[in-house]
Design a protein around this motif. Structure first.
Motif, mmCIF file in Angstrom:
data_model
loop_
_atom_site.group_PDB
_atom_site.id
_atom_site.type_symbol
_atom_site.label_atom_id
_atom_site.label_comp_id
_atom_site.label_asym_id
_atom_site.label_seq_id
_atom_site.Cartn_x
_atom_site.Cartn_y
_atom_site.Cartn_z
ATOM 1 N N ASN A 116 0.694 -1.232 -0.009
ATOM 2 C CA ASN A 116 0.024 0.097 0.088
ATOM 3 C C ASN A 116 0.922 1.304 0.002
ATOM 4 O O ASN A 116 0.606 2.378 0.669
ATOM 5 N N ILE A 117 1.733 1.355 -0.902
ATOM 6 C CA ILE A 117 2.662 2.450 -1.083
ATOM 7 C C ILE A 117 2.517 2.969 -2.371
ATOM 8 O O ILE A 117 2.660 2.059 -3.293
ATOM 9 N N TYR A 118 2.433 4.261 -2.541
ATOM 10 C CA TYR A 118 2.166 4.762 -3.948
ATOM 11 C C TYR A 118 3.339 5.944 -4.172
ATOM 12 O O TYR A 118 3.651 6.652 -3.027
ATOM 13 N N LEU A 119 3.868 5.783 -5.443
ATOM 14 C CA LEU A 119 4.782 6.889 -5.795
ATOM 15 C C LEU A 119 3.983 7.749 -6.715
ATOM 16 O O LEU A 119 3.409 7.480 -7.759
ATOM 17 N N LEU A 120 3.854 9.282 -6.567
ATOM 18 C CA LEU A 120 3.272 10.263 -7.000
ATOM 19 C C LEU A 120 4.083 10.868 -8.055
ATOM 20 O O LEU A 120 5.582 10.734 -7.718
ATOM 21 N N VAL A 141 5.540 10.149 -2.329
ATOM 22 C CA VAL A 141 5.454 9.000 -1.630
ATOM 23 C C VAL A 141 4.301 9.164 -0.565
ATOM 24 O O VAL A 141 3.976 9.890 0.189
ATOM 25 N N VAL A 142 3.174 8.032 -0.695
ATOM 26 C CA VAL A 142 2.147 7.956 -0.065
ATOM 27 C C VAL A 142 2.122 6.795 0.622
ATOM 28 O O VAL A 142 2.263 5.456 -0.096
ATOM 29 N N GLY A 143 1.905 6.489 1.949
ATOM 30 C CA GLY A 143 1.479 5.254 2.308
ATOM 31 C C GLY A 143 2.769 4.694 3.368
ATOM 32 O O GLY A 143 2.763 3.501 3.825
ATOM 33 N N VAL A 144 3.811 5.552 3.500
ATOM 34 C CA VAL A 144 4.927 5.106 4.230
ATOM 35 C C VAL A 144 5.512 6.397 4.814
ATOM 36 O O VAL A 144 5.221 7.531 4.559
ATOM 37 N N THR A 145 5.885 6.190 6.158
ATOM 38 C CA THR A 145 6.405 7.143 6.888
ATOM 39 C C THR A 145 8.111 7.283 6.617
ATOM 40 O O THR A 145 8.616 6.430 6.487
#
Length: 584
Positions: free
Chosen positions: A174-178, A186-190
């Motif tokens: 559930n990690i997304y690269l924009l 990056v969305v879904g990871v700190t």
């Protein structure tokens, strides 16, 4: 600072077999201050296939040139060739002296060639430092059926993919690269972890699990799956600039069009320490390479068929002699014979053997999103402790599948061992690309023997045994494989077959079926000590009835080294040694 240089041991090994003089290109990976040469490409005459780079994973770039021969070269022409390199300020020139197998490497620094030291790097070292991403998606492709229109449509498609509107998702995490309009993309990871950390934490790894080391320090090929999505909205409302209603221009004329779903199946090789926020452009580059490769295939098909396009199929290969992926696209309507020239050219370009298939459809790399419970094991002998016989160890080459009793919910316990050994042999020829046919079922085997007149019609569906002679018949009839039969009058006589078995595994490398009395086994290799005469056999036992548990199979001896006394002294044995055809 001058970079350090490493050259793949696979490249060095192929050079050591090279007898012809050639000029060519070198491809490699630049990591920090390290240049790793990972592939060579032989120029054919004065021409070089400049599109070959699209067959390589992203992050592998042109990094230098190579010349083989007597060690003499034109420095000015070398410098001109090195000017094509843009991935590094210090491209490399490798000179290989055929006589003496001497490699000299030089960096091009400030307009001069400066000799430098290099270090060989093994495939296992590369796999320990790098992993692959695989982007898979389909996008609609519509074009007028002309060469220029097809080129223009592919250009527009590539621009769309690289425009920043695409999002790439590691869906298992559930990690997304924009695109570049977000803070870190990056969305879904700190934080900003490395791709290696993300891959190792994955619970659904590709091709054999997370980055686990097997015994003897063997690394798997880690492949991280990526999906592509298109963003339809902006995060902060409309972006700058005036928006207006879409414009439509009508150009009425009669024309033929093509509409297909263009498949993007793109690979990139990425250092495990690469930050995840830095992956976006790399994945975009892999998609662009895939589309360029697809464009070439579509145009080639259009030139041949004119009024129609045959559906392209993407194949990823992982040649053992290369140690990395090579991607090819074949048209659906082309059979293996019609693709021979394309394969031959690729073998020549990569300085690969012309004696075994590498780029047939059946050679494609099999990606597995997860290990399936109950799936037959591949090469269960890997990881076994080596024999201590002190002799020449000769083993099966390539991949085979372990077939044994009671697989596929079939109870053949007590009568199906030779059938299972035959299936193991057939799987080897399929895995090596010598045949595209599926491994024969019991019914296929029995029907084949009835059809050739070896057995009566009531043999089909029976539980009658078969032996090495029948295995020979079936391999020849169904797969076109001939075999050599070795006979011994007793188990003790097996001790004298060391030289013949060593010769078979060295020259052919296929597994051997052995039948004698009421038992059949598969021989995967031998350890022959020519000084003492002692001989040990690596045996794969089809009589195993348990689950696909590698630990049990190895520790309990279902796959393991056996002494000569393993064979019954009172029984005769026949061995079926499948002969491997030469060709690509």
């Amino acid at each position: 600072m001058t970079p350090s240089l490493k050259i793949s041991q696979k490249v060095i090994d192929r050079l050591s077999q090279e007898k012809l003089n050639f000029f060519g290109k070198l491809y490699g990976i630049v990591v920090k201050n390290n240049l790793i040469v990972i592939e060579l490409q032989v120029n054919e005459g004065e021409e070089c296939n400049n599109s070959f780079i699209n067959s390589l994973p992203a992050e592998i770039y042109l990094c230098g040139v190579i010349q083989t021969g007597d060690g003499l070269y034109n420095e000015q022409s070398i410098k001109e060739s090195l000017s094509e390199v843009y991935v590094t300020d210090n491209p490399v020139f490798v000179s290989y002296k055929v006589e003496g197998c001497q490699i000299t490497a030089s960096f091009y620094i400030n307009g001069q060639l400066e000799v430098t030291k290099f270090t060989p790097i093994s495939e296992q070292e590369i796999l320990s430092q790098f992993l692959y991403t695989r982007l898979t998606t389909s996008v609609p492709f519509t074009s007028e059926l002309t060469t220029n229109s097809i080129k223009e449509s592919f250009t527009n498609l590539r621009k769309n993919v690289s425009s920043g509107v695409m999002t790439f998702g590691f869906t298992q995490n559930n990690i997304y690269l924009l695109g570049g309009d977000t803070e870190n993309g990056v969305v879904g990871v700190t934080g900003n972890p490395t791709i290696g950390e993300i891959c190792d934490e994955s619970n659904d790894p590709a091709e054999g699990g997370t980055r686990k080391k097997r015994s003897q320090q063997l690394y798997n090929v880690d492949v991280f799956e990526v999906k592509m999505l298109k963003r339809m909205t902006n995060e902060n409302g409309l972006s700058g600039g005036k928006e207006h209603a879409p414009l439509c221009v009508l150009d009425k004329k009669q024309c033929k069009t093509i509409t297909i779903m263009a498949t993007i199946d793109a690979l990139a090789i990425i250092h495990r320490q690469t930050k995840i926020a830095n992956l976006y452009e790399i994945i975009v580059e892999s998609a662009v390479r895939s589309l360029r490769l697809l464009e070439s295939a579509v145009l080639e098909g259009f030139e041949r068929f004119e009024d129609k396009i045959s559906q392209p199929e993407i194949f990823h290969f992982y040649p053992e002699d290369c140690g990395h992926f090579v991607t090819q696209i074949y048209l659906q309507g082309d059979d293996e014979e019609s693709l021979l020239q394309q394969r031959k050219k690729l073998h020549q370009e990569l300085s690969l053997s012309q004696e075994k298939p590498i780029f047939r459809r059946a050679n494609r790399f099999t990606f597995k999103n997860k290990l399936q419970v109950g799936e037959p094991l591949i090469n269960p002998h890997l990881g076994l402790k080596l024999s201590d016989n002190g002799g020449n160890i000769s083993l099966v080459k390539g991949k085979y599948t372990y077939y044994h009793y009671c697989q596929n919910r079939m109870d053949d316990n007590g009568w199906g061992c030779a059938y299972r050994s035959l299936q193991t042999l057939a799987s080897w020829f399929k895995n090596q690309g010598y045949t595209h046919k599926d491994v024969p079922t019991f019914k296929d085997i029995q029907k084949c023997l009835v059809d050739i007149g070896d057995k009566p019609s009531n043999f089909i569906g029976s539980k009658q045994w078969i032996g090495s002679t029948e295995v020979n018949y079936v391999l020849n009839t169904l797969l076109g494989i001939t075999s050599k039969i070795l006979y011994v009058s007793s188990g003790e006589e097996m001790a004298s077959k060391g030289p013949e078995l060593v010769s078979h595994f060295e020259n052919h490398g296929s597994p051997v079926m052995i039948g004698g009395g009421v038992l059949a086994h598969t021989i995967l290799g031998v350890d022959y000590n020519s000084q003492s005469g002692n001989l040990r056999f690596l045996i794969l036992d089809p009589h195993y009835t348990g689950s696909e548990d590698l630990h049990t199979i190895q520790t309990k001896g279902w796959c393991g080294w056996k002494n000569v006394d393993f064979w019954d002294k009172t029984a005769y044995y026949n061995m079926c040694l499948p002969q491997v055809p030469r060709g690509i």
